[in-house]
Every structure is written in C-alpha cells, then in structure tokens.
Scaffold this motif. Structure first.
Motif: not given
Length: 173
Positions: A95-119
């Motif tokens: 309402d004040f013209g400021a950008i609304e930002w999403s919840a934090v998003i994380t990209y990481a490599l897990n121990g199973s050789n997968q890239i995961i996205r968490t939000s």
C-alpha cells in the motif's frame, strides 16, 4: 563314388560359424554401449541446463542486498528473496509503494547429490546427479552472480561420465 562330409569338416565349419556369430554379437554390444554412453552424456548436459534455467528465473529477480552471499565471496549454498504479491492485490507493491518480498529461498547441494530448493519449510529437488555446486559473487559489479555446477553419472559398464557448466546471472538492482 559319393563322398560326404567328414566329421572334422563339419566341426571346422561349425567352429567358424560360431566365431562369426560371437564377433557379430560383440560388435552389437559395443554399439549399444556407445549409444548408452552418449545418452548419459546428453542426460547430464540436459540436467545441468534445466537446473540453470530454474535457478536463473528466480535469481534474476533477487536484489543483491537480499542475497546471503556477499561480493567477493563464494559458497555452496545461497539464500535470497524475490518480489512476490503477498497481500493479493495483483502487484508486488504494498500500500505504500514498497516491494513485497517472498519468504527466504535457499538453494543447496544435499548429501544425496541433489540440488534442493527450500522455502517456507517446503523442500523440492531441482536436480539429481550433481556432485558440486558453487555460487560466487565478484567484487564488481555487485549485481553479478556466478554458478558453477558439476554432474556425474556411472554407466552400466562402470564408466564414470562427468559434465560441468557455468552460468552468470545479472540480478536486479
């Protein structure tokens, strides 16, 4: 006088025929193996490209100041936010013209050789068979993010296939 084939002649002819059949099967197996190896190489390249495209869509929208990785550093994980219509009014501005930002998003490599996205507590797999992932930000310009990725698969014959890729993304200012 009629003369037939001797036992030795039949054995020699049979041996030659068996050797020819074995040679044909060896050639066919080598061809099948080459095709399978080529398929794995293509699959690795496609996995890297598909993953880069998924990451690029979000990271292009990230504001450099909201990215966990500071200029001049590198890391195997990254955390950021993107513009998102939080209040449901159809725009990413409040309402004040400021950008609304999403919840934090994380990209990481897990121990199973997968890239995961968490939000927001939800984890999704972006890619499989990834053995290394590195995010880097140069000192200048501050809105550049570089991603290096290596994928690896082992063929049915035990041969290890590897492919690597790099992408440079310009984040919003």
């Amino acid at each position: 006088m009629k003369r037939g084939l001797t036992l030795i002649e039949i054995l020699v002819a049979s041996s030659i025929l068996i050797l020819l059949i074995l040679a044909v099967f060896q050639v066919m197996e080598a061809g099948r193996s080459a095709v399978f190896t080529g398929d794995l190489t293509v699959q690795l390249r496609q996995e890297i490209i598909r993953t880069f495209m998924r990451m690029e869509r979000e990271l292009k929208e990230a504001r450099p100041a909201l990215v966990s990785l500071t200029s001049g550093n590198s890391s195997s994980t990254i955390t950021f936010s993107v513009p998102q219509d939080i209040n449901g009014d159809g725009t990413v501005l409040d309402d004040f013209g400021a950008i609304e930002w999403s919840a934090v998003i994380t990209y990481a490599l897990n121990g199973s050789n997968q890239i995961i996205r968490t939000s927001s507590g939800v984890t999704n797999v972006l890619a499989n068979d990834i053995v290394s992932l590195q995010f880097s930000r140069p000192l200048s310009p501050v809105n550049i993010l570089q991603i290096d990725m290596t994928a690896r698969k082992i063929s049915s014959s035990g041969r290890q296939l590897q492919d690597a890729g790099q992408m440079v993304i310009e984040m919003r200012n």
